[in-house]
Design a protein around this motif. Structure first.
Motif: not given
Length: 415
Positions: A1-26
């Motif tokens: 990985m590249k050197d990451i500058p201090e202060g570049c801290m983020k909260k991120r999310g990775i969502l694994f999708t499912d085409r068959q279920q993602d369109t279900l309405t709740i």
């Protein structure tokens, strides 16, 4: 990985999708949209849908540091579960997998996971701390496109330990057959711990049924709030008519407005539409109706008996309402910075810890008085033609409420 500058801290999310279920309405939202909004409410600043946005996710992980939450779109979660999951010690170097008590229903399959001895099972919710980001990037570069594949890849190369869910709501939607049960589970989360017994028995059951009808419509919480304001003011006007049927009608309309008033918050929480403006609008509209109610009753009694003292009682009741809501608004402005709900108790958890002995009982009494359960008493007194009793109670009760608020905030050292 590249050197990451201090202060570049983020909260991120990775969502694994499912085409068959993602369109279900709740409850008016697709599974994918619901999970995206859940992550946003939990404070996640960047969200990547996989496999569609694999390259963008890799670029972000290589340029900034910070924890990454990995999960699937088939989960319904309380945002607080994710917030608590992100509250991990700074020195953490191991991956964290959310585990829950075993249930009768099948749970998410993770073949690589060895269940601990405490009879818990995994949820597809994984926290990758900053030290493991190179391994997460490596997995994505190798073409990992599902949560089980990612977990298996990481499990083979690093240590992952379980982190139990501390009683927060969750539901895994396996397919279309789970939609109704998932919605039922979501609606159960709308029943507040602060609801009084009569609210749970009557008002909440009715408002939840109405919210089910409204959840798939474009009607907004603020529109419901304004509709309740209109119904409440019509009821207040009917009290100015010195006739028993008019007063009974006014009481029933006021009761209806208080029941429907629960729908705006329910729809807001269901569809992630809570806002600071909406919270203030709800608080102020409720009390505009209260002012109209006491004025209407006072005018109606004066017209019926020609006794000016009823107007004085009405004025005292209005003073108590206005003074109380002004006090609550002042305190709310000082302590509440985010979105609604704005008034759940006269003190919050932190303030309650600083209360002097003896003031806790006063807080409980005030919280009961603020619940609007008096709407049922109003109907009863209208049927008995004893509206003067209600006006007396309002004039005394609203001012006692105001002065007790002053006592809590001024001498109870809640602030």
């Amino acid at each position: 990985m590249k050197d990451i500058p201090e202060g570049c801290m983020k909260k991120r999310g990775i969502l694994f999708t499912d085409r068959q279920q993602d369109t279900l309405t709740i409850a008016g939202l697709s599974l994918q949209e619901r999970m995206i909004r859940t992550l946003q409410k939990a404070g996640i600043s960047e969200i990547f849908l996989l496999p569609q946005q694999s390259e963008e996710a890799i670029a972000s992980l290589q340029s900034t540091s910070g924890p990454v939450v990995c999960l699937t779109t088939s989960l319904l979660l309380d945002p607080r579960l994710i917030e608590e999951f992100l509250d991990f010690p700074a020195e953490t170097t191991e991956g964290l997998l959310c585990v829950v008590p075993r249930r009768e229903q099948p749970l998410f399959p993770l073949p690589a996971w060895s269940a601990p001895a405490d009879d818990t099972v995994p949820l597809p919710l994984f926290l990758c701390p900053p030290p493991l980001l190179p391994l997460l990037v490596e997995a994505l570069q190798q073409g990992v496109q599902s949560f089980p594949a990612l977990f298996t890849y990481l499990q083979e190369r690093t240590k992952i330990r379980p982190r139990p869910n501390e009683g927060r709501f969750w539901y895994w939607v396996r397919g279309p057959g789970d939609v109704k049960e998932a919605e039922d589970a979501l609606f159960q989360t709308l029943v507040k711990e602060t609801d009084s017994p009569i609210t749970r028995l009557i008002a909440r059951k009715i408002s939840l049924r109405i919210s089910r009808l409204l959840m798939s419509t474009p009607i907004t919480p603020n529109q419901i709030t304004l509709f309740c304001l209109g119904i409440g003011l019509i009821g207040a006007f009917l009290f100015t008519i010195p006739h028993p049927l008019a007063q009974i009608g006014g009481a029933l309309l006021f009761l209806l407005s208080t029941i429907l008033d629960g729908c705006d918050g329910e729809i807001a929480r269901l569809k992630f539409l809570e806002s600071r403006y909406g919270g203030w609008l709800d608080l102020l509209c409720d009390n505009v109706v209260h002012v109209g109610l006491f004025l209407g009753i006072a005018i109606g009694l004066y017209r019926q008996y020609q006794v000016p003292f009823y107007l004085l009682l009405g004025g005292l009741a209005v003073f108590g309402v206005v003074a109380s809501v002004a006090t609550v608004c002042y305190v709310t402005l000082r302590r509440k910075k985010g979105s609604g709900p704005f008034f759940t108790s006269v003190v919050n958890e932190e303030e309650a810890k600083r209360l002097k002995p003896g003031f806790h009982l006063l807080v409980k009494i005030n919280d009961l008085l603020a619940r609007r359960d008096f709407s049922y008493l109003l109907v009863l007194l209208a049927l008995l033609r004893k509206m003067d009793w209600f006006l007396w109670g309002g004039a005394i009760g609203s001012n006692l409420f105001f002065f007790s608020l002053l006592g809590i905030y001024r001498w109870g050292r809640a602030l």
